[in-house]
Design a protein around this motif. Sequence first.
Motif, mmCIF file in Angstrom:
data_model
loop_
_atom_site.group_PDB
_atom_site.id
_atom_site.type_symbol
_atom_site.label_atom_id
_atom_site.label_comp_id
_atom_site.label_asym_id
_atom_site.label_seq_id
_atom_site.Cartn_x
_atom_site.Cartn_y
_atom_site.Cartn_z
ATOM 1 N N GLU A 28 0.831 -1.202 0.000
ATOM 2 C CA GLU A 28 0.000 0.000 0.000
ATOM 3 C C GLU A 28 0.870 1.258 0.000
ATOM 4 N N LEU A 29 1.924 1.256 0.808
ATOM 5 C CA LEU A 29 2.800 2.421 0.885
ATOM 6 C C LEU A 29 3.536 2.638 -0.435
ATOM 7 N N THR A 32 1.120 4.093 -2.868
ATOM 8 C CA THR A 32 0.830 5.495 -2.597
ATOM 9 C C THR A 32 1.915 6.395 -3.176
ATOM 10 N N GLN A 33 3.166 5.975 -3.051
ATOM 11 C CA GLN A 33 4.253 6.774 -3.609
ATOM 12 C C GLN A 33 4.153 6.877 -5.124
ATOM 13 N N VAL A 34 3.807 5.775 -5.775
ATOM 14 C CA VAL A 34 3.674 5.793 -7.240
ATOM 15 C C VAL A 34 2.556 6.737 -7.668
ATOM 16 N N PRO A 53 4.805 12.821 4.348
ATOM 17 C CA PRO A 53 3.944 12.628 3.174
ATOM 18 C C PRO A 53 2.869 11.573 3.375
ATOM 19 N N TYR A 54 1.645 11.941 3.061
ATOM 20 C CA TYR A 54 0.521 11.026 2.930
ATOM 21 C C TYR A 54 0.436 10.036 4.100
ATOM 22 N N ALA A 55 0.428 10.587 5.294
ATOM 23 C CA ALA A 55 0.265 9.757 6.490
ATOM 24 C C ALA A 55 -1.146 9.175 6.511
ATOM 25 N N PRO A 56 -1.285 7.891 6.888
ATOM 26 C CA PRO A 56 -2.631 7.316 6.970
ATOM 27 C C PRO A 56 -3.415 7.905 8.140
ATOM 28 N N VAL A 57 -4.684 8.163 7.919
ATOM 29 C CA VAL A 57 -5.587 8.606 8.975
ATOM 30 C C VAL A 57 -6.515 7.467 9.375
ATOM 31 N N VAL A 58 -7.118 6.829 8.390
ATOM 32 C CA VAL A 58 -7.930 5.633 8.609
ATOM 33 C C VAL A 58 -7.516 4.608 7.563
ATOM 34 N N ALA A 59 -7.220 3.391 8.003
ATOM 35 C CA ALA A 59 -6.810 2.329 7.087
ATOM 36 C C ALA A 59 -7.652 1.089 7.342
ATOM 37 N N THR A 60 -8.288 0.579 6.302
ATOM 38 C CA THR A 60 -9.058 -0.656 6.392
ATOM 39 C C THR A 60 -8.591 -1.596 5.291
ATOM 40 N N THR A 61 -8.514 -2.871 5.628
ATOM 41 C CA THR A 61 -8.064 -3.870 4.658
ATOM 42 C C THR A 61 -8.773 -5.189 4.923
ATOM 43 N N GLN A 84 -9.894 19.000 0.944
ATOM 44 C CA GLN A 84 -8.914 20.080 0.890
ATOM 45 C C GLN A 84 -7.508 19.590 1.231
ATOM 46 N N SER A 85 -7.418 18.659 2.177
ATOM 47 C CA SER A 85 -6.102 18.194 2.613
ATOM 48 C C SER A 85 -5.991 16.664 2.619
ATOM 49 N N SER A 86 -7.025 15.954 2.215
ATOM 50 C CA SER A 86 -7.027 14.494 2.301
ATOM 51 C C SER A 86 -7.418 13.859 0.977
ATOM 52 N N VAL A 87 -6.975 12.622 0.810
ATOM 53 C CA VAL A 87 -7.397 11.817 -0.325
ATOM 54 C C VAL A 87 -7.584 10.389 0.161
ATOM 55 N N GLU A 88 -8.647 9.747 -0.288
ATOM 56 C CA GLU A 88 -8.879 8.335 0.034
ATOM 57 C C GLU A 88 -8.570 7.519 -1.209
ATOM 58 N N LEU A 89 -7.711 6.505 -1.020
ATOM 59 C CA LEU A 89 -7.295 5.645 -2.116
ATOM 60 C C LEU A 89 -7.800 4.230 -1.896
ATOM 61 N N LEU A 90 -8.197 3.595 -2.979
ATOM 62 C CA LEU A 90 -8.606 2.196 -2.987
ATOM 63 C C LEU A 90 -7.482 1.379 -3.597
ATOM 64 N N TYR A 91 -7.084 0.313 -2.902
ATOM 65 C CA TYR A 91 -6.013 -0.562 -3.361
ATOM 66 C C TYR A 91 -6.605 -1.953 -3.615
ATOM 67 N N GLU A 92 -6.500 -2.424 -4.833
ATOM 68 C CA GLU A 92 -7.013 -3.751 -5.191
ATOM 69 C C GLU A 92 -5.839 -4.626 -5.610
ATOM 70 N N MET A 93 -5.556 -5.636 -4.796
ATOM 71 C CA MET A 93 -4.412 -6.521 -5.016
ATOM 72 C C MET A 93 -4.912 -7.840 -5.591
#
Length: 281
Positions: A28-29, A32-34, A53-61, A84-93
């Motif tokens: 995931e990390l 996120t960098q990519v 950079p891009y510290a997690p606030v809420v992480a679910t897996t 304004q200051s956050s982004v939620e990303l979806l990771y599909e492995m």
Amino acid sequence: MRTIDNHDVRFGELVGPLVHGARFFDWELVSTQVVTEAFDHAFEDIVDAGGIPYAPVVATTSVHRYPGFRDTVTVETTPISVGQSSVELLYEMTDADGDPLATARITHITIAPEGGAQPLTETTRTAFHDALEEVDPDVGPRESDGEDGAWPSFTETFDVRGPHVEGSELAYFEEYPRFADVALERFLESTGTSLDVLREDSQPFRLRDWRWEFVSPVQYESTLTVESDVRAVTDETVRVHHRLEIDDRVSIEGVIEYGNFDEEGTPIPFTPAMREPFVAE
């Protein structure tokens, strides 16, 4: 966006026949960098300016299957909300056949050099907004808690030293589940339970579903206390509520549901012997 493309599972990523649960955090990390580089907000530039950079606030897996030797892992990463200051990303492995391995959702913020959330640049926020997809997968723990006070609790402390630390002088993302895993193993030992004996032809007490909220960073040279309260035990999962604290201040709080997996990485039920250390008091 494909952020990891057909990564071959390597020996150093394994515990037994399957990857360590912390590898999902690491992928995931990396992803996120990519993504942030593609959106012109690279980790290197943020760190050079003194930010985190891009510290997690809420992480679910949720883990669908653990990969092992001869597996390849591909990760698709998609923005699903932006503020304004956050982004939620979806990771599909997925594996080489396109079958799911794990699904994750993480809300990130960048911490400014003076502290607090740093707003995204207009260019980056617009790029994320234009890339949003309207998807809302159900990820993370689903079991309800059992009766309060009916299950065991256990506590361990860890000194956060150099091998645990990333470039921002904070405990590395994937170290947190490792600390929780060690606390669980020590609890099992305290009950006279040998994890090696329990394993037989399976891999018990691996991360299956989790949701963690990150309240404050874990600094280098901190003493981290992991307080764990078992909340429910079923044939499929052991649900544990975690509080990771420094000087009685909560840094991370959340729930992990541990599962049992066969040597191909597929979830299977716990045996009675595996559930026995968690019987209600």
